[in-house]
Design a protein around this motif. Sequence first.
Motif, mmCIF file in Angstrom:
data_model
loop_
_atom_site.group_PDB
_atom_site.id
_atom_site.type_symbol
_atom_site.label_atom_id
_atom_site.label_comp_id
_atom_site.label_asym_id
_atom_site.label_seq_id
_atom_site.Cartn_x
_atom_site.Cartn_y
_atom_site.Cartn_z
ATOM 1 N N TRP A 1 5.812 3.204 5.114
ATOM 2 C CA TRP A 1 6.562 2.206 4.335
ATOM 3 C C TRP A 1 6.525 2.552 2.861
ATOM 4 O O TRP A 1 5.706 3.347 2.410
ATOM 5 N N SER A 2 7.431 1.918 2.102
ATOM 6 C CA SER A 2 7.393 2.072 0.652
ATOM 7 C C SER A 2 6.175 1.344 0.098
ATOM 8 O O SER A 2 5.553 0.521 0.779
ATOM 9 N N SER A 3 5.843 1.631 -1.159
ATOM 10 C CA SER A 3 4.683 0.980 -1.778
ATOM 11 C C SER A 3 4.831 -0.537 -1.781
ATOM 12 O O SER A 3 3.878 -1.272 -1.496
ATOM 13 N N LEU B 1 -4.695 -2.045 5.994
ATOM 14 C CA LEU B 1 -5.066 -1.034 5.003
ATOM 15 C C LEU B 1 -3.807 -0.310 4.551
ATOM 16 O O LEU B 1 -2.880 -0.115 5.343
ATOM 17 N N MET B 2 -3.776 0.089 3.270
ATOM 18 C CA MET B 2 -2.666 0.897 2.787
ATOM 19 C C MET B 2 -3.206 2.074 1.993
ATOM 20 O O MET B 2 -4.218 1.968 1.299
ATOM 21 N N VAL B 3 -2.526 3.219 2.102
ATOM 22 C CA VAL B 3 -2.934 4.428 1.391
ATOM 23 C C VAL B 3 -1.755 4.880 0.546
ATOM 24 O O VAL B 3 -0.763 5.399 1.056
ATOM 25 N N THR B 4 -1.870 4.667 -0.763
ATOM 26 C CA THR B 4 -0.781 4.980 -1.682
ATOM 27 C C THR B 4 -1.295 4.894 -3.104
ATOM 28 O O THR B 4 -2.501 4.904 -3.343
ATOM 29 N N VAL B 5 -0.375 4.781 -4.054
ATOM 30 C CA VAL B 5 -0.736 4.586 -5.464
ATOM 31 C C VAL B 5 -1.037 3.108 -5.674
ATOM 32 O O VAL B 5 -0.303 2.247 -5.184
ATOM 33 N N PRO B 6 -2.108 2.751 -6.369
ATOM 34 C CA PRO B 6 -2.434 1.336 -6.565
ATOM 35 C C PRO B 6 -1.296 0.528 -7.171
ATOM 36 O O PRO B 6 -0.614 0.997 -8.090
ATOM 37 N N CYS B 7 -1.096 -0.671 -6.640
ATOM 38 C CA CYS B 7 -0.084 -1.585 -7.149
ATOM 39 C C CYS B 7 -0.723 -2.529 -8.163
ATOM 40 O O CYS B 7 -1.890 -2.878 -8.035
ATOM 41 N N PRO B 8 0.020 -2.974 -9.170
ATOM 42 C CA PRO B 8 -0.527 -3.931 -10.140
ATOM 43 C C PRO B 8 -0.908 -5.246 -9.465
ATOM 44 O O PRO B 8 -0.363 -5.606 -8.425
ATOM 45 N N GLY B 9 -1.840 -5.979 -10.067
ATOM 46 C CA GLY B 9 -2.250 -7.269 -9.525
ATOM 47 C C GLY B 9 -3.659 -7.212 -8.955
ATOM 48 O O GLY B 9 -4.229 -6.137 -8.747
ATOM 49 N N ILE C 1 -5.169 -7.105 -4.185
ATOM 50 C CA ILE C 1 -5.601 -5.989 -3.346
ATOM 51 C C ILE C 1 -6.741 -5.250 -4.048
ATOM 52 O O ILE C 1 -6.682 -4.994 -5.251
ATOM 53 N N ARG C 2 -7.779 -4.924 -3.291
ATOM 54 C CA ARG C 2 -8.907 -4.162 -3.812
ATOM 55 C C ARG C 2 -8.704 -2.692 -3.468
ATOM 56 O O ARG C 2 -8.389 -2.345 -2.331
ATOM 57 N N TRP C 3 -8.888 -1.837 -4.467
ATOM 58 C CA TRP C 3 -8.578 -0.424 -4.293
ATOM 59 C C TRP C 3 -9.834 0.445 -4.298
ATOM 60 O O TRP C 3 -10.730 0.240 -5.104
ATOM 61 N N GLU C 4 -9.846 1.414 -3.390
ATOM 62 C CA GLU C 4 -10.905 2.407 -3.324
ATOM 63 C C GLU C 4 -10.277 3.772 -3.606
ATOM 64 O O GLU C 4 -9.452 4.259 -2.836
ATOM 65 N N PRO C 5 -10.610 4.415 -4.735
ATOM 66 C CA PRO C 5 -9.996 5.709 -5.066
ATOM 67 C C PRO C 5 -10.341 6.787 -4.047
ATOM 68 O O PRO C 5 -11.473 6.864 -3.568
ATOM 69 N N VAL D 1 -4.400 8.480 -5.811
ATOM 70 C CA VAL D 1 -4.169 7.981 -4.452
ATOM 71 C C VAL D 1 -5.382 7.147 -4.043
ATOM 72 O O VAL D 1 -6.525 7.580 -4.204
ATOM 73 N N SER D 2 -5.123 5.954 -3.528
ATOM 74 C CA SER D 2 -6.214 5.037 -3.206
ATOM 75 C C SER D 2 -5.963 4.334 -1.882
ATOM 76 O O SER D 2 -4.841 4.326 -1.361
ATOM 77 N N ALA D 3 -7.031 3.752 -1.341
ATOM 78 C CA ALA D 3 -6.930 2.909 -0.140
ATOM 79 C C ALA D 3 -7.031 1.460 -0.586
ATOM 80 O O ALA D 3 -7.948 1.094 -1.321
ATOM 81 N N GLY D 4 -6.079 0.647 -0.161
ATOM 82 C CA GLY D 4 -6.055 -0.754 -0.560
ATOM 83 C C GLY D 4 -6.320 -1.683 0.611
ATOM 84 O O GLY D 4 -5.769 -1.508 1.701
ATOM 85 N N VAL D 5 -7.188 -2.679 0.383
ATOM 86 C CA VAL D 5 -7.495 -3.710 1.385
ATOM 87 C C VAL D 5 -7.385 -5.070 0.700
ATOM 88 O O VAL D 5 -7.418 -5.155 -0.533
ATOM 89 N N PRO D 6 -7.242 -6.162 1.464
ATOM 90 C CA PRO D 6 -7.154 -7.485 0.834
ATOM 91 C C PRO D 6 -8.360 -7.767 -0.056
ATOM 92 O O PRO D 6 -9.500 -7.458 0.313
ATOM 93 N N ALA D 7 -8.109 -8.348 -1.230
ATOM 94 C CA ALA D 7 -9.191 -8.622 -2.175
ATOM 95 C C ALA D 7 -9.970 -9.877 -1.803
ATOM 96 O O ALA D 7 -11.089 -10.071 -2.259
ATOM 97 N N THR D 8 -9.368 -10.743 -0.988
ATOM 98 C CA THR D 8 -10.040 -11.976 -0.578
ATOM 99 C C THR D 8 -10.299 -11.949 0.927
ATOM 100 O O THR D 8 -9.603 -11.270 1.678
#
Length: 294
Positions: free
Chosen positions: A125-127, A141-149, A152-156, A267-274
Amino acid sequence: MELRQLRAFAETAEAGSITAAAKVLRLTQPALSRQIKALEEELGVSLFERGAHSVTLTPAGEVLRGETVKLLKFTDAMVRKVKAEAEGEPLRVGYSPSLASDFLSIAIERFTQLHPRVRITLHDWSSAEMRDGILAGKLDLMVTVPCPGDAIRWEPLRHVGWRVLVPANHPLAKKKRIDPKDLDGQRLLLFEREGYPDYWDRVIRFFKDRNLQAKIAGEFDGIVSLSAAVEAGMGLALAAETTRISGGADARMVMRPLSEEPLTTKVSAGVPATGEVPARVLAFVEELKVAAGS
């Protein structure tokens, strides 16, 4: 007392109408009325006050509604657990192919050996779509460039450079390295702005900072369509250095480095922040770090 009767009762209480509840449950009105009547007879109480076009709960009905809601939640959770045990736990991963394909397969291979009960599904999918998927609970989980906001919690995972995708018959294809000024006035192909806002902003800033003129010739929804447009000679494109292209004498597109690159892409892995992130998701993030060389 049957579970289907309780579901029929709960839906009728929610809708406040036999007619409306019957449509939701895909039952005829007489069939729904019979189920509720049978439940009332078994309990020996009236559950609804019936009007001409609506129903309201009696005091006994209010009590049953509260207990029914709890029971149905418990039952639905039980069904999910049983299915998960039988089918394996799902792990839904969104990813950007040009950024993650080279290490994602390695992480999946290692992870599935250690967690054979987990079923991984991949979503190219797109970012923006991945971000929305995380927030809506459609992705784990998403693997892409971190999105603002901060939702989502990001792991580089890694940093990647940029390359220029050039049609094989373009004059710039003969150069081993492309100077930014070579891009001035060239037809530029980009990932679509709505789906890839970070990419778009980075590329446009690269041109503006160097007073280069970009003739935007097209926007595309992913690396497959973008690459096809480059191969067709529609223009040049900037993409991650990890983008896979076909080589050989008959290749219709080449990849060239820039003598002066934009900032590398993180490039980072994003998971829900809450909320609590499932253990299987955290375990997969660790495998991604190993595979990406973090």
